[in-house]
Design an enzyme around this catalytic site. Structure first.
Site, PDB file in Angstrom:
ATOM      1  CB  CYS A 380      -0.834   0.120   1.001  1.00 56.59           C
ATOM      2  SG  CYS A 380      -0.176  -0.368   2.809  1.00 56.59           S
ATOM      3  NE  ARG A 385      -3.664   2.076   2.780  1.00 53.16           N
ATOM      4  CZ  ARG A 385      -3.972   3.083   1.519  1.00 53.16           C
ATOM      5  NH1 ARG A 385      -5.161   3.119   0.663  1.00 53.16           N
ATOM      6  NH2 ARG A 385      -2.774   3.374   1.060  1.00 53.16           N
TER       7      ARG A 385
END
Length: 425
Positions: A380, A385
């Site tokens: 990410c 994430r």
């Protein structure tokens, strides 16, 4: 309302116009045996729509997102007829007309090994508040086989989230103890080992991680300062990388605990340091890759570099972070949409912050070419994430997975690395 038999339901399993709906708690859907189930899990092809969610004002939107249409035939089941009936009544008021109840899950379907059930491969690593409360209460819980455990309240720079209230006995865990506060990359093996030892964690300690759910604005000077849930996912990856063999997550985090009305403590728990983690760190170095390896992934037909960012970041409308100036994506990266922006992962979570139904994530990934036969390295902006996507794949039992730790932050800072913007051809 019509009630159907087991043979009748069996005939409907592969009908695309039929939606089988499981209204039990998510942990039961995933595999936990809450009511004495023989096998656990859910009826194959069933959708998870827990009774708990019917109290949410956006319940109609939840149903819509699960692609449950008024034209579908619905078969609803739970632990008992009353649970199924309550959900069915809501569907009737919403205009759904073709509904049936199935009231034989516990006494017939679950007991008959010839009838298909599905479950999350590592469902035991997602624990419920009731499971954790039992562990705290007397040191016992289903599937707990360790001599010691450690509960960690995860946060980033926001120790106040711990001071305001936490699960009794939990120790505070700032993600900065495991990763750099400047680059958000993992710290050195020795630094990670020392941090875990100071927390009282050895390689054979059962670790239960959780966080809270408030997220900062995009112009927050300390991005992710309150993103405890993402922090818990990040810590899970780093502990797995180090070699902690039994890493678990409280499904739904602190919100799930408070939803149950369980006790909240403001008493600070001081970790009891251990002399040694017990093994060399990292035990599983392959769970992380760096930029040079990421370049090789882009050239390999059996590997994916998976972008777990928002669409606006992916096409270069925004960088996603106030400390990253360059916009765009890594050419050749496969898109695995996280959600609305750099601080949300709604495409991977249910409305109550529990992990999303694993079949839905599997389908979302498959549509993008993300399959378990390839080695998938998630990334990410700075790894958070990507860590949550990794954890979902790990829970599903995928073996060839890792995280590109540097992510867009590191890739875009090197002018020799190619980048691109716009909607891909």
């Amino acid at each position: 309302m019509e009630e159907i038999t087991t043979p009748q339901l069996l005939e409907l399993l592969d009908d695309p116009e039929v939606k089988i709906i499981d209204v039990r708690p998510t942990e039961a859907y995933n595999g936990w045996r809450n009511k004495g189930e023989k096998r656990g899990g859910h009826i194959k092809t069933a959708k998870s729509l827990p009774l708990k969610w019917t109290s949410y004002f956006d319940w109609p939107e939840i149903v819509k997102e699960k692609k449950i249409r008024p034209a579908d035939r619905l078969v609803i089941y739970g632990y008992n007829r009353d649970e199924a009936q309550k959900v069915a009544s809501l569907f009737l008021r919403a205009g759904y007309q073709n509904l049936s109840l199935y009231d034989h899950f516990l006494h017939h379907w679950d007991k008959d090994h010839n009838l298909p059930v599905s479950k999350l491969t590592r469902y035991k690593q997602l624990v419920s508040p009731a499971w954790l409360r039992q562990l705290i209460s007397d040191g016992t819980a289903s599937g707990f086989n360790s001599e010691r455990y450690c509960i960690c309240h995860c946060y980033y720079r926001d120790s106040g989230s711990y001071d305001k209230g936490h699960i009794p006995g939990a120790v505070p865990l700032d993600t900065n103890s495991l990763e750099s506060p400047i680059t958000w990359n993992r710290k050195t093996p020795e630094e990670i080992k020392t941090a875990l030892e100071q927390l009282g964690i050895t390689h054979d300690t059962t670790v239960v991680l959780y966080g809270t759910y408030s997220f900062p604005r995009n112009d927050d000077p300390f991005p992710g300062s309150s993103a405890g849930h993402l922090g818990a996912m990040r810590c899970a990856l780093l502990m797995l990388y180090a070699g902690v063999e039994d890493v678990r997550l409280l499904n739904g985090g602190f919100q799930a605990w408070t939803d149950e009305g369980f006790e909240i403590s403001k008493e600070h728990t001081t970790p009891r340091a251990v002399a040694s983690f017990g093994i060399t760190v990292p035990k599983y170095p392959h769970l992380m890759i760096d930029t040079e390896e990421a370049r090789k992934y882009l050239q390999s037909e059996d590997k994916n570099l998976v972008c777990v960012r928002s669409w606006s970041e992916y096409i270069g409308e925004v960088s996603g972070y106030n400390y990253i100036k360059k916009r765009g994506r890594i050419p050749g990266a496969v898109f695995a949409d996280c959600g609305s922006d750099a601080y949300h992962m709604e495409n991977y979570r249910n409305p109550d912050h529990t992990t999303r139904e694993f079949g839905e994530i599997h389908s979302m990934w498959a549509n993008s070419g993300i399959t378990k036969d390839k080695h998938n390295a998630f990334y990410c902006g700075t790894g958070w994430r990507g860590s949550e996507a990794f954890v979902n794949a790990w829970l599903m039992g995928w073996k060839n997975i890792s995280v590109y730790d540097g992510g867009w932050y590191e890739w875009s800072s090197d002018e020799t690395n190619p980048t691109e913007t716009g909607v891909p051809d």
